[in-house]
Design a protein around this motif. Structure first.
Motif, PDB file in Angstrom:
ATOM      1  N   THR A 155       0.874  -1.178   0.000  1.00 11.17           N
ATOM      2  CA  THR A 155       0.000   0.000   0.000  1.00 11.17           C
ATOM      3  C   THR A 155       0.912   1.228   0.000  1.00 11.17           C
ATOM      4  OG1 THR A 155      -0.085   0.151   2.412  1.00 11.17           O
ATOM      5  CG2 THR A 155      -1.734  -1.259   1.328  1.00 11.17           C
ATOM      6  N   LYS A 202      -3.779  11.069   6.524  1.00  6.15           N
ATOM      7  CA  LYS A 202      -4.861  10.783   5.591  1.00  6.15           C
ATOM      8  C   LYS A 202      -5.575   9.492   5.961  1.00  6.15           C
ATOM      9  CE  LYS A 202      -5.789  10.282   0.637  1.00  6.15           C
ATOM     10  NZ  LYS A 202      -5.166  10.235  -0.716  1.00  6.15           N
ATOM     11  N   GLN A 203      -4.783   8.467   6.341  1.00 10.96           N
ATOM     12  CA  GLN A 203      -5.370   7.187   6.726  1.00 10.96           C
ATOM     13  C   GLN A 203      -6.210   7.324   7.983  1.00 10.96           C
ATOM     14  OE1 GLN A 203      -5.163   4.297   4.936  1.00 10.96           O
ATOM     15  NE2 GLN A 203      -6.669   3.539   6.386  1.00 10.96           N
ATOM     16  N   LYS A 204      -5.697   8.075   8.976  1.00 17.21           N
ATOM     17  CA  LYS A 204      -6.452   8.284  10.203  1.00 17.21           C
ATOM     18  C   LYS A 204      -7.756   9.026   9.927  1.00 17.21           C
ATOM     19  CE  LYS A 204      -2.468   8.312  13.350  1.00 17.21           C
ATOM     20  NZ  LYS A 204      -1.640   9.148  14.258  1.00 17.21           N
ATOM     21  N   LYS A 205      -7.687  10.018   9.028  1.00 11.24           N
ATOM     22  CA  LYS A 205      -8.880  10.781   8.673  1.00 11.24           C
ATOM     23  C   LYS A 205      -9.919   9.889   8.014  1.00 11.24           C
ATOM     24  CE  LYS A 205     -10.297  14.961   6.193  1.00 11.24           C
ATOM     25  NZ  LYS A 205      -9.827  16.095   5.340  1.00 11.24           N
ATOM     26  N   ASN A 206      -9.443   9.008   7.109  1.00 15.79           N
ATOM     27  CA  ASN A 206     -10.369   8.083   6.439  1.00 15.79           C
ATOM     28  C   ASN A 206     -10.974   7.098   7.424  1.00 15.79           C
ATOM     29  OD1 ASN A 206      -9.892   9.261   3.944  1.00 15.79           O
ATOM     30  ND2 ASN A 206      -8.279   7.824   3.380  1.00 15.79           N
ATOM     31  N   ASN A 207     -10.141   6.608   8.357  1.00 10.36           N
ATOM     32  CA  ASN A 207     -10.654   5.671   9.369  1.00 10.36           C
ATOM     33  C   ASN A 207     -11.696   6.333  10.257  1.00 10.36           C
ATOM     34  OD1 ASN A 207      -8.934   3.707   8.408  1.00 10.36           O
ATOM     35  ND2 ASN A 207      -7.363   4.066   9.956  1.00 10.36           N
ATOM     36  N   LYS A 208     -11.446   7.599  10.617  1.00  9.64           N
ATOM     37  CA  LYS A 208     -12.389   8.322  11.452  1.00  9.64           C
ATOM     38  C   LYS A 208     -13.699   8.530  10.723  1.00  9.64           C
ATOM     39  CE  LYS A 208     -12.950  12.626  14.055  1.00  9.64           C
ATOM     40  NZ  LYS A 208     -12.330  13.924  14.421  1.00  9.64           N
ATOM     41  N   LYS A 209     -13.608   8.847   9.433  1.00 16.67           N
ATOM     42  CA  LYS A 209     -14.814   9.068   8.636  1.00 16.67           C
ATOM     43  C   LYS A 209     -15.620   7.778   8.525  1.00 16.67           C
ATOM     44  CE  LYS A 209     -14.344  11.749   5.153  1.00 16.67           C
ATOM     45  NZ  LYS A 209     -13.976  12.305   3.824  1.00 16.67           N
ATOM     46  N   GLU A 210     -14.924   6.631   8.353  1.00 21.91           N
ATOM     47  CA  GLU A 210     -15.615   5.346   8.270  1.00 21.91           C
ATOM     48  C   GLU A 210     -16.310   5.013   9.592  1.00 21.91           C
ATOM     49  OE1 GLU A 210     -12.850   2.424   7.072  1.00 21.91           O
ATOM     50  OE2 GLU A 210     -12.604   3.220   5.040  1.00 21.91           O
ATOM     51  N   THR A 213     -19.525   6.926  10.035  1.00 27.86           N
ATOM     52  CA  THR A 213     -20.651   6.490   9.206  1.00 27.86           C
ATOM     53  C   THR A 213     -21.232   5.159   9.648  1.00 27.86           C
ATOM     54  OG1 THR A 213     -19.124   5.434   7.642  1.00 27.86           O
ATOM     55  CG2 THR A 213     -19.769   7.710   7.186  1.00 27.86           C
TER      56      THR A 213
END
Length: 395
Positions: A155, A202-210, A213
Motif C-alpha cells: 500500500t 490521511k489514513q487516520k482521517k479516512n478511518n475516522k470518517k468510516e 458512518t
C-alpha cells in the motif's frame, strides 16, 4: 583514462544485450540505470584519485554489474559476472583484471563485504540514487518492478515506511560518496518522513470518517433484531388478515349454496329437474369454496415449531429457549439456568435470537404458501364455475 576503446565496446555490448534480451517490464534495472551507475562510478573514482588502470576496471564493472537481469532477477550478480568474464576474455583483457571486475560486481550484492576501495566505490555508485532528487521517481519504478517480478505488493503507507527504513539504514562507504551525497540523503530522509506523515494523517482521517458512518455495534445489532422481528410480525398479521377474509367469503358462499340446495321449494326443484346440468357449476363452486376455505384455515391456524428438548441441548445452546414452544417443555429450573446463561453470554443470546428469526421465517413461509394455494383455488374455481354455468345455460 587515455584508452576508452574497451569502455566503449563494453557499453555497446551492454546496450545490444539489453535491447535483445532484457524484459521491457524491467522499468528500473535497464540500460539507463546502468549508464547512470557507470557515469557515477567514473566520477567517484576520479574524485578518489584512482589510477587509470583501476578506474578503467571500475567502470567496466559498473557497465556489467546488472547485465544478469537479462536472464534472471534473483541472483543476477553471478550471471553478471559470467557476462563480464565472457566479454573481457574475448577482448583479451588480462585475467587478473577480469577477476577484479568480477569482485567489484559481487560487491554490489546485498550484505556483501567489500575489501577494496574500488568495490566500495562501485557499491556507493550503485546506491547513489538515495542521495539524489530523482530517488522518489525511481523508487516508484522499482515498486512496479517488484510487483511484476517478485509478486511484492505494498500500500502507499507500507511503501513509504519501507522506503524510510531503507534510507535510514543506508550509508555511503567512501568519503568521496559521503561528501557528494550525504546532504541529499538527509534531505530525502526528511522528505520521506513528511510523505509518511501525510499518508498516516490521511489514513487516520479516512478511518475516522468510516467510524462516523457506522452505527455503534450494540445499537446497530439491537436495531437489526428489532426491525426483523417487527417485519415478521407485520407480515404474519397481513397473512392472517388475508386468510380471515378468504374464510369469511367462502363461508358465506357455502352457506348460501347449502341453504338454497336444502330449500324444498317447487320452483327450485322444478328448475333442477328440468335442467339437471346446472348441478355442474353448483358442484364446481362448492368444491372451489371448500378447497379455498380449507387452505385459508390451515394458513391462519396457530403454528408452533417444536423439538424434543433435553437438558444437554439447553446447556449446549443447541435449542432456542426464548421460544415458548421450546421452554414450556423443560423444567422451570432448567429454564432459569438457561436464561441466566444467555444474559451472561452475548454470543449465545444472539444465536438464540437468530434461531428464533429463522423458525419464524419458516412459519411465515408456510402461511403464505397455503394462502397462495387458497387464492389460486378460489380464482380457478370461479372461472370454471362461470364457464360451466354459461355452457349449461346455452344448452
Amino acid at each position: 583514462m587515455k584508452d576508452q576503446e574497451i569502455i566503449l565496446k563494453a557499453s555497446n555490448y551492454v546496450f545490444t544485450l539489453f535491447k535483445e534480451k532484457l524484459s521491457r517490464k524491467l522499468v528500473y534495472h535497464n540500460y539507463k540505470h546502468t549508464a547512470e551507475i557507470a557515469k557515477e562510478a567514473q566520477s567517484l573514482g576520479e574524485s578518489a584519485n584512482l589510477n587509470e588502470t583501476d578506474l578503467e576496471t571500475l567502470v567496466l564493472a559498473a557497465w556489467f554489474h546488472d547485465t544478469g537481469y537479462a536472464d534472471t532477477y534473483n541472483g543476477h550478480e553471478e550471471r553478471s559476472v559470467e557476462y563480464a568474464t565472457q566479454f573481457l576474455a574475448a577482448e583479451g583483457y588480462p585475467a587478473d583484471r577480469i577477476q577484479v571486475v568480477a569482485d567489484c560486481i559481487m560487491a554490489t550484492k546485498k550484505e556483501h563485504h567489500a575489501d577494496s576501495l574500488m568495490q566500495d566505490i562501485l557499491a556507493d555508485a550503485d546506491i547513489s540514487n538515495i542521495g539524489k532528487e530523482s530517488f522518489f521517481s525511481n523508487a516508484e519504478l522499482l515498486r512496479v518492478e517488484w510487483e511484476v517480478f517478485l509478486n511484492k505488493f505494498f500500500t502507499d503507507a507500507e511503501w513509504a515506511q519501507y522506503q524510510l527504513d531503507f534510507l535510514v539504514g543506508q550509508s555511503f562507504r567512501t568519503q568521496v560518496a559521503q561528501d557528494k551525497f550525504n546532504e541529499g540523503l538527509k534531505a530525502n530522509i526528511q522528505e520521506q518522513r513528511n510523505i509518511l506523515g501525510t499518508l498516516s494523517k490521511k489514513q487516520k482521517k479516512n478511518n475516522k470518517k468510516e467510524r462516523e458512518t457506522l452505527a455503534q455495534p450494540k445499537r446497530g445489532i439491537e436495531t437489526m433484531f428489532q426491525s426483523t422481528y417487527q417485519n415478521h410480525m407485520s407480515l404474519s398479521g397481513i397473512a392472517d388478515n388475508k386468510a380471515n377474509m378468504m374464510i369469511s367469503l367462502n363461508a358465506i358462499i357455502l352457506s348460501v349454496i347449502i341453504t338454497y340446495l336444502g330449500a324444498k321449494t317447487s320452483v327450485l326443484g322444478t328448475e333442477f329437474t328440468r335442467n339437471p346440468i346446472l348441478m355442474v357449476p353448483v358442484g364446481t363452486l362448492i368444491l372451489t369454496t371448500l378447497g379455498s376455505v380449507v387452505s385459508a384455515i390451515m394458513s391462519a391456524q396457530p403454528e408452533v415449531t417444536s423439538f424434543k428438548i433435553r437438558a444437554n441441548k439447553v446447556k449446549s445452546k443447541k435449542v432456542n429457549i426464548l421460544f415458548f414452544g421450546n421452554f414450556t417443555k423443560i423444567p422451570l429450573e432448567d429454564f432459569q439456568v438457561g436464561m441466566h446463561d444467555l444474559m451472561r453470554e452475548k454470543d449465545a443470546l444472539y444465536n438464540n435470537m437468530i434461531t428464533d428469526i429463522y423458525y419464524l421465517g419458516e412459519v411465515l413461509s408456510k402461511k403464505y404458501r397455503l394462502l397462495r394455494v387458497s387464492y389460486t383455488i378460489f380464482m380457478i374455481g370461479l372461472i370454471l364455475t362461470v364457464l360451466s354455468f354459461v355452457v349449461a345455460v346455452v344448452r
